[in-house]
Design a protein around this motif. Structure first.
Motif, PDB file in Angstrom:
ATOM      1  N   GLN A 275       0.818  -1.214   0.000  1.00  0.00           N
ATOM      2  CA  GLN A 275       0.000   0.000   0.000  1.00  0.00           C
ATOM      3  C   GLN A 275       0.853   1.266   0.000  1.00  0.00           C
ATOM      4  OE1 GLN A 275      -2.290  -0.547   3.566  1.00  0.00           O
ATOM      5  NE2 GLN A 275      -4.022  -1.477   2.487  1.00  0.00           N
ATOM      6  N   THR A 276       2.058   1.177   0.592  1.00  0.00           N
ATOM      7  CA  THR A 276       2.924   2.359   0.688  1.00  0.00           C
ATOM      8  C   THR A 276       3.394   2.833  -0.679  1.00  0.00           C
ATOM      9  OG1 THR A 276       4.879   0.950   1.025  1.00  0.00           O
ATOM     10  CG2 THR A 276       3.734   1.738   2.995  1.00  0.00           C
ATOM     11  N   GLU A 277       3.266   1.992  -1.709  1.00  0.00           N
ATOM     12  CA  GLU A 277       3.746   2.339  -3.046  1.00  0.00           C
ATOM     13  C   GLU A 277       2.604   2.687  -4.008  1.00  0.00           C
ATOM     14  OE1 GLU A 277       6.097  -0.950  -4.315  1.00  0.00           O
ATOM     15  OE2 GLU A 277       7.423  -0.879  -2.564  1.00  0.00           O
ATOM     16  N   GLN A 278       1.370   2.704  -3.510  1.00  0.00           N
ATOM     17  CA  GLN A 278       0.218   2.948  -4.374  1.00  0.00           C
ATOM     18  C   GLN A 278      -0.204   4.428  -4.344  1.00  0.00           C
ATOM     19  OE1 GLN A 278      -0.880   0.419  -6.336  1.00  0.00           O
ATOM     20  NE2 GLN A 278       0.834  -0.675  -5.364  1.00  0.00           N
ATOM     21  N   PRO A 279      -0.674   4.975  -5.493  1.00  0.00           N
ATOM     22  CA  PRO A 279      -1.083   6.391  -5.574  1.00  0.00           C
ATOM     23  C   PRO A 279      -2.517   6.593  -5.059  1.00  0.00           C
ATOM     24  CG  PRO A 279      -1.296   5.383  -7.733  1.00  0.00           C
ATOM     25  CD  PRO A 279      -0.735   4.314  -6.819  1.00  0.00           C
ATOM     26  N   ILE A 280      -2.740   6.258  -3.797  1.00  0.00           N
ATOM     27  CA  ILE A 280      -4.092   6.299  -3.240  1.00  0.00           C
ATOM     28  C   ILE A 280      -4.665   7.719  -3.245  1.00  0.00           C
ATOM     29  CG2 ILE A 280      -5.500   5.816  -1.197  1.00  0.00           C
ATOM     30  CD1 ILE A 280      -4.445   3.309  -2.560  1.00  0.00           C
ATOM     31  N   LEU A 281      -3.854   8.703  -2.831  1.00  0.00           N
ATOM     32  CA  LEU A 281      -4.368  10.069  -2.746  1.00  0.00           C
ATOM     33  C   LEU A 281      -4.690  10.632  -4.136  1.00  0.00           C
ATOM     34  CD1 LEU A 281      -2.250  11.741   0.078  1.00  0.00           C
ATOM     35  CD2 LEU A 281      -4.496  10.645   0.209  1.00  0.00           C
ATOM     36  N   THR A 282      -3.907  10.253  -5.128  1.00  0.00           N
ATOM     37  CA  THR A 282      -4.203  10.689  -6.495  1.00  0.00           C
ATOM     38  C   THR A 282      -5.575  10.182  -6.935  1.00  0.00           C
ATOM     39  OG1 THR A 282      -1.849  10.684  -7.065  1.00  0.00           O
ATOM     40  CG2 THR A 282      -3.408  10.626  -8.888  1.00  0.00           C
ATOM     41  N   LYS A 283      -5.845   8.914  -6.645  1.00  0.00           N
ATOM     42  CA  LYS A 283      -7.151   8.338  -6.971  1.00  0.00           C
ATOM     43  C   LYS A 283      -8.273   9.076  -6.244  1.00  0.00           C
ATOM     44  CE  LYS A 283      -5.616   3.541  -7.697  1.00  0.00           C
ATOM     45  NZ  LYS A 283      -5.793   2.149  -7.200  1.00  0.00           N
ATOM     46  N   LEU A 284      -8.017   9.386  -4.968  1.00  0.00           N
ATOM     47  CA  LEU A 284      -9.026  10.056  -4.140  1.00  0.00           C
ATOM     48  C   LEU A 284      -9.381  11.428  -4.707  1.00  0.00           C
ATOM     49  CD1 LEU A 284     -10.742  10.318  -1.548  1.00  0.00           C
ATOM     50  CD2 LEU A 284      -8.667  11.101  -0.371  1.00  0.00           C
ATOM     51  N   ARG A 286      -8.970  12.572  -7.724  1.00  0.00           N
ATOM     52  CA  ARG A 286      -9.607  12.480  -9.037  1.00  0.00           C
ATOM     53  C   ARG A 286     -11.070  12.054  -8.933  1.00  0.00           C
ATOM     54  NH1 ARG A 286      -4.718   9.416 -12.357  1.00  0.00           N
ATOM     55  NH2 ARG A 286      -3.443  11.285 -12.737  1.00  0.00           N
ATOM     56  N   LYS A 287     -11.369  11.281  -7.903  1.00  0.00           N
ATOM     57  CA  LYS A 287     -12.712  10.716  -7.798  1.00  0.00           C
ATOM     58  C   LYS A 287     -13.687  11.615  -7.061  1.00  0.00           C
ATOM     59  CE  LYS A 287     -14.935   6.259  -7.009  1.00  0.00           C
ATOM     60  NZ  LYS A 287     -14.725   4.835  -6.695  1.00  0.00           N
ATOM     61  N   TYR A 288     -13.186  12.408  -6.081  1.00  0.00           N
ATOM     62  CA  TYR A 288     -14.083  13.209  -5.249  1.00  0.00           C
ATOM     63  C   TYR A 288     -13.632  14.667  -5.222  1.00  0.00           C
ATOM     64  CZ  TYR A 288     -15.611   8.627  -3.710  1.00  0.00           C
ATOM     65  OH  TYR A 288     -16.093   7.335  -3.701  1.00  0.00           O
ATOM     66  N   PRO A 289     -14.586  15.626  -5.152  1.00  0.00           N
ATOM     67  CA  PRO A 289     -14.254  17.062  -5.169  1.00  0.00           C
ATOM     68  C   PRO A 289     -13.826  17.558  -3.788  1.00  0.00           C
ATOM     69  CG  PRO A 289     -16.623  16.800  -5.086  1.00  0.00           C
ATOM     70  CD  PRO A 289     -16.050  15.406  -5.188  1.00  0.00           C
ATOM     71  N   LYS A 315     -10.643  18.774   3.045  1.00  0.00           N
ATOM     72  CA  LYS A 315     -11.579  19.899   3.058  1.00  0.00           C
ATOM     73  C   LYS A 315     -12.651  19.679   2.011  1.00  0.00           C
ATOM     74  CE  LYS A 315     -10.241  24.045   3.854  1.00  0.00           C
ATOM     75  NZ  LYS A 315      -9.638  25.386   3.700  1.00  0.00           N
ATOM     76  N   GLY A 316     -13.892  19.911   2.410  1.00  0.00           N
ATOM     77  CA  GLY A 316     -15.035  19.742   1.530  1.00  0.00           C
ATOM     78  C   GLY A 316     -16.296  19.726   2.364  1.00  0.00           C
ATOM     79  N   THR A 317     -17.411  19.448   1.732  1.00  0.00           N
ATOM     80  CA  THR A 317     -18.656  19.326   2.497  1.00  0.00           C
ATOM     81  C   THR A 317     -18.612  18.029   3.287  1.00  0.00           C
ATOM     82  OG1 THR A 317     -19.822  18.116   0.763  1.00  0.00           O
ATOM     83  CG2 THR A 317     -19.890  20.541   0.660  1.00  0.00           C
ATOM     84  N   LEU A 325     -13.635   9.265   2.979  1.00  0.00           N
ATOM     85  CA  LEU A 325     -13.237   8.309   4.008  1.00  0.00           C
ATOM     86  C   LEU A 325     -13.700   6.896   3.669  1.00  0.00           C
ATOM     87  CD1 LEU A 325     -13.944  10.422   7.235  1.00  0.00           C
ATOM     88  CD2 LEU A 325     -11.719   9.870   6.240  1.00  0.00           C
ATOM     89  N   ALA A 326     -14.913   6.799   3.106  1.00  0.00           N
ATOM     90  CA  ALA A 326     -15.437   5.497   2.701  1.00  0.00           C
ATOM     91  C   ALA A 326     -14.560   4.900   1.597  1.00  0.00           C
ATOM     92  CB  ALA A 326     -16.879   5.627   2.235  1.00  0.00           C
ATOM     93  N   PHE A 327     -14.105   5.744   0.674  1.00  0.00           N
ATOM     94  CA  PHE A 327     -13.222   5.279  -0.402  1.00  0.00           C
ATOM     95  C   PHE A 327     -11.912   4.728   0.175  1.00  0.00           C
ATOM     96  CE2 PHE A 327      -9.486   6.427  -2.939  1.00  0.00           C
ATOM     97  CZ  PHE A 327      -9.687   5.634  -4.049  1.00  0.00           C
ATOM     98  N   LEU A 328     -11.333   5.450   1.122  1.00  0.00           N
ATOM     99  CA  LEU A 328     -10.081   4.999   1.731  1.00  0.00           C
ATOM    100  C   LEU A 328     -10.264   3.651   2.428  1.00  0.00           C
ATOM    101  CD1 LEU A 328      -8.867   8.419   3.185  1.00  0.00           C
ATOM    102  CD2 LEU A 328      -7.789   7.139   1.304  1.00  0.00           C
TER     103      LEU A 328
END
Length: 339
Positions: A275-284, A286-289, A315-317, A325-328
């Motif tokens: 998991q430490t090598e995956q672009p998780i935040l990039t996916k997040l 791109r998927k959510y505003p 930051k967001g609504t 958080l559900a995505f993570l």
């Protein structure tokens, strides 16, 4: 390989009895690097002395390779101790003897012929990286070199178990790392079982496969090092893990950000292994505003894989943050909203 069953040790003091080790049961596999961590007074030093028969248990048993060490006496105990060697915090070298003479000392005691002693010493000097320093005296060596002599001496009788009693506590961080790397190399080359006690989580993280956390004479947490880092259960374990995953600076940053940005959520993410090598935040993103602010990050490497922590501000609504958080969680990232 090593089996402790309901092991206890009580000392009689002038003010009453003191239970230094309290009903400890655990197993250590052959070839494992097993760490025992605790603060002063936790009972870890007494436990390691029970392992090599320097202390007799008040109750319970210590079995190594099928032999009950706690019940052995005389010649049987002496033979058993030859298979269980120990290195110490302050080296315990003979200052009037050279490196070569220090290493061959246990072979002299065991009655090994001089020709075989010489061959064994040269082999061990090479193994621990002291070639060319055979004729130096301890006073001419650095702290790390002295500990290498101690390790070579402990290996002289070809033991099955190596006990390390705070073996790096007297060394600087860089030298500590070099000694830990040597222990890992010896473990892999010789298949040696290593049991070490320490109060430093860095040592556990660096080389151990499993760890037992001691407090008040008891083992309060036991498990694979990576699992313990990922989800420490006891407060004392959380404090130890924080030694290598948290900093005062990050806490100050979090406090400052809370003051600057009263909206949004501060979230701690825990990454394990690949998991430490995956672009998780990039996916997040791109998927959510949502807006992501990275506050603090750290990756630690253990014998079982990498462990990373990342503190972010989302930051967001509220619905958008909840979706993020559900995505993570769907990505198997452990999250903790920081109050």
């Amino acid at each position: 390989m090593i089996e402790l069953k309901e092991l206890s040790k009580v000392f009689d003091t002038g003010k009453g009895s003191l239970k230094a080790v309290d009903d400890v049961s655990l197993s250590i596999s052959s070839g494992e690097i097993f760490g025992i961590i605790g603060y002063s007074g936790a009972g870890k030093s007494t436990l390691i002395r029970l392992l090599n028969g320097l202390e007799k248990p008040t109750s319970g048993s210590v079995t190594i390779s099928g032999q009950n060490i706690s019940a052995s006496k005389g010649q049987d105990l002496r033979k058993a101790r030859q298979k269980v060697s120990m290195i110490f915090q302050h080296f315990n070298l003979l200052w009037s003897r050279t490196v070569k003479e220090n290493i061959e000392f246990p072979l002299e005691i065991a009655g090994v012929p001089k020709s075989k002693r010489n061959a064994r010493v040269l082999e061990l000097v090479e193994l621990v990286g002291l070639a060319g320093r055979e004729n130096a005296y301890p006073s001419q060596l650095s702290g790390g070199q002295k500990q290498r002599v101690g390790i070579a001496r402990a290996l002289a009788n070809d033991p099955e178990v190596l006990l390390c009693d705070e073996a790096t506590s007297a060394l600087d961080p860089q030298t500590t790392d070099s000694i830990l790397e040597l222990l890992v190399d010896i473990n892999k080359r010789l298949g040696l079982t290593i049991v070490l006690i320490t109060h430093e989580m860095h040592v556990i993280r660096k080389i151990c496969h499993r760890v037992a956390v001691m407090e008040g004479g008891r083992v309060v947490e036991l498990g694979d090092v990576l699992t313990v880092f990922q989800a420490p259960q006891q407060e004392i374990t959380k404090r130890f893990v924080a030694q290598v995953t948290d900093t005062e600076d990050s806490n100050e940053t979090i406090k400052h950000l809370r003051e600057l940005y009263p909206t949004g959520e501060l979230v701690k993410l825990i990454f394990v292994g690949d998991q430490t090598e995956q672009p998780i935040l990039t996916k997040l993103i791109r998927k959510y505003p949502v807006d992501i602010n990275i506050v603090h990050g750290n990756i630690s490497h253990t014998q079982r894989g990498a462990y990373g922590t990342l503190i972010i501000q989302i930051k967001g609504t509220q619905p958008e943050i909840a979706q993020a958080l559900a995505f993570l969680n769907e990505e198997s990232i452990q999250t903790e909203v920081m109050a």
